[in-house]
Scaffold this motif. Structure first.
Motif, PDB file in Angstrom:
ATOM      1  N   GLY A  46      27.217  32.283  29.417  1.00 14.57           N
ATOM      2  CA  GLY A  46      26.090  31.381  29.658  1.00 14.57           C
ATOM      3  C   GLY A  46      26.069  30.366  28.533  1.00 14.57           C
ATOM      4  N   ALA A  87      21.977  30.169  30.371  1.00 12.70           N
ATOM      5  CA  ALA A  87      21.542  31.480  29.881  1.00 12.70           C
ATOM      6  C   ALA A  87      20.844  32.263  30.984  1.00 12.70           C
ATOM      7  CB  ALA A  87      20.621  31.315  28.677  1.00 12.70           C
ATOM      8  N   THR A 106      25.897  35.171  25.968  1.00 10.33           N
ATOM      9  CA  THR A 106      25.089  33.950  25.893  1.00 10.33           C
ATOM     10  C   THR A 106      24.272  34.024  24.609  1.00 10.33           C
ATOM     11  OG1 THR A 106      23.604  32.482  27.138  1.00 10.33           O
ATOM     12  CG2 THR A 106      23.081  34.824  27.175  1.00 10.33           C
ATOM     13  N   GLU A 117      30.503  34.618  21.879  1.00  5.23           N
ATOM     14  CA  GLU A 117      30.377  34.702  23.334  1.00  5.23           C
ATOM     15  C   GLU A 117      31.657  35.124  24.041  1.00  5.23           C
ATOM     16  OE1 GLU A 117      26.796  31.391  23.745  1.00  5.23           O
ATOM     17  OE2 GLU A 117      28.842  30.819  24.263  1.00  5.23           O
TER      18      GLU A 117
END
Length: 311
Positions: free
Chosen positions: A73, A94, A122, A152
């Motif tokens: 995200g 997100a 995210t 991430e």
């Protein structure tokens, strides 16, 4: 359908008090979903990076060999407080990633366990800075892109979907979501036929894609123009990366509030879930391996495009 999970994620993150623990609480009823939160502080503040692992029956976490899908995200921040009140458009990535995680965790609890692992990454920052960008201002991030990619992405990921709000441009004039060509180690490859098929199946409409340039797959701080950061994961992994852009017909600033469309976010989350089902079963390919090998044989490696001032 992932609309229920999207609404849950949206309402939870639309708060001045949102944090990584907000996501932990959303998933607390799913003990088989592993959630870790790491707070990182940068030059412009701090943010909570969240990693969610939905382990597969034959995935690497279980000692198996089923492929692992990464879902990122991508965003600068979910809010721009105090200058903006509420969840900003940039937060859609997100919300979609968390919604996909919730849906996958719910499926697992209902007995629908995927073969391979799915790793969702995210970050949650309700008070990120903004920065000038044409044609409209963007959200910035408290930490740099190197830190974002480090947190991430995972070496376990065999392919990556990068979900990002992509509304602040005149390149995509489509409301919903669109996918990019596959990017792998400096090569912009053809759009995956499998992903097009899954997109058409999940939306019930003709597939929508968007163009990218060489600039978009180079490091963010190298001084050249980027559409946005949607393909920045591609500079930090050898895995194939596809951008999933949540889009609009009009030009919308990333720092705009009241500009998120829950049905479009849910559609992107549902697409990610369906890709996870097929990819971890080995039924969805992000790129043609033989053609990629031929390109490398004829033209050499383009991995130097992944490097740069701070890659």
């Amino acid at each position: 359908m992932s609309l229920t999970q999207t609404l849950q994620a949206f309402e939870a993150l639309d708060s001045a008090h949102a944090s990584g623990q907000t996501v932990v609480k959303l998933l607390e009823n799913y003990p088989d979903a592993s959630v870790t939160v790491t707070k990182i502080t940068g030059a412009n503040g701090s943010t909570d990076f969240v990693r969610i692992v939905i382990a597969g029956a034959q995935g690497k976490r279980a000692g198996g060999s089923a492929p692992t899908l990464g879902i990122v995200g991508r965003l600068g921040g979910i809010g721009a407080r105090p200058s903006r009140v509420g969840l900003v458009s940039d937060g859609d990535g997100a919300v979609a990633a968390v919604a996909a995680a919730l849906k996958l965790a719910h499926m697992q609890a209902q007995g629908d366990v995927l073969p391979g692992d799915v790793i969702i990454g995210t970050h949650i920052c309700p008070d990120a800075p903004t920065r000038p960008h044409k044609p409209v201002d963007f959200m910035d991030s408290p930490v740099d892109m190197v830190a974002m990619n480090e947190q991430e992405l995972s070496a376990e990921m065999d392919a990556v979907l990068s979900i990002d709000t992509t509304k602040g441009n005149r390149i995509i004039n489509h409301k919903g979501f669109a996918i990019s060509p596959t990017v792998k180690q400096g090569y912009i490859l053809r759009v995956s036929e499998d992903l097009l098929r899954i997109m058409e199946s999940t939306t019930g409409r003709a597939a929508a894609t968007f163009p990218i340039s060489i600039q978009d797959i180079t490091p963010y701080d190298n001084g050249v123009y980027h559409l946005n950061s949607i393909l920045q994961p591609s500079v930090a992994t050898a895995a194939p990366v596809v951008g999933v852009a949540i889009t609009t017909e009009s030009v919308v600033p990333g720092c705009g509030t009241g500009a998120s469309h829950e049905v479009d976010i849910a559609a992107a989350a549902k697409f990610a879930v369906e890709v996870a089902k097929e990819f971890t079963q080995g039924q969805c390919q992000f790129f043609d391996r033989d053609e990629y090998a031929l390109l490398q044989k004829r033209y050499g490696s383009l991995a130097h495009l992944q490097g740069g001032a701070r890659a």
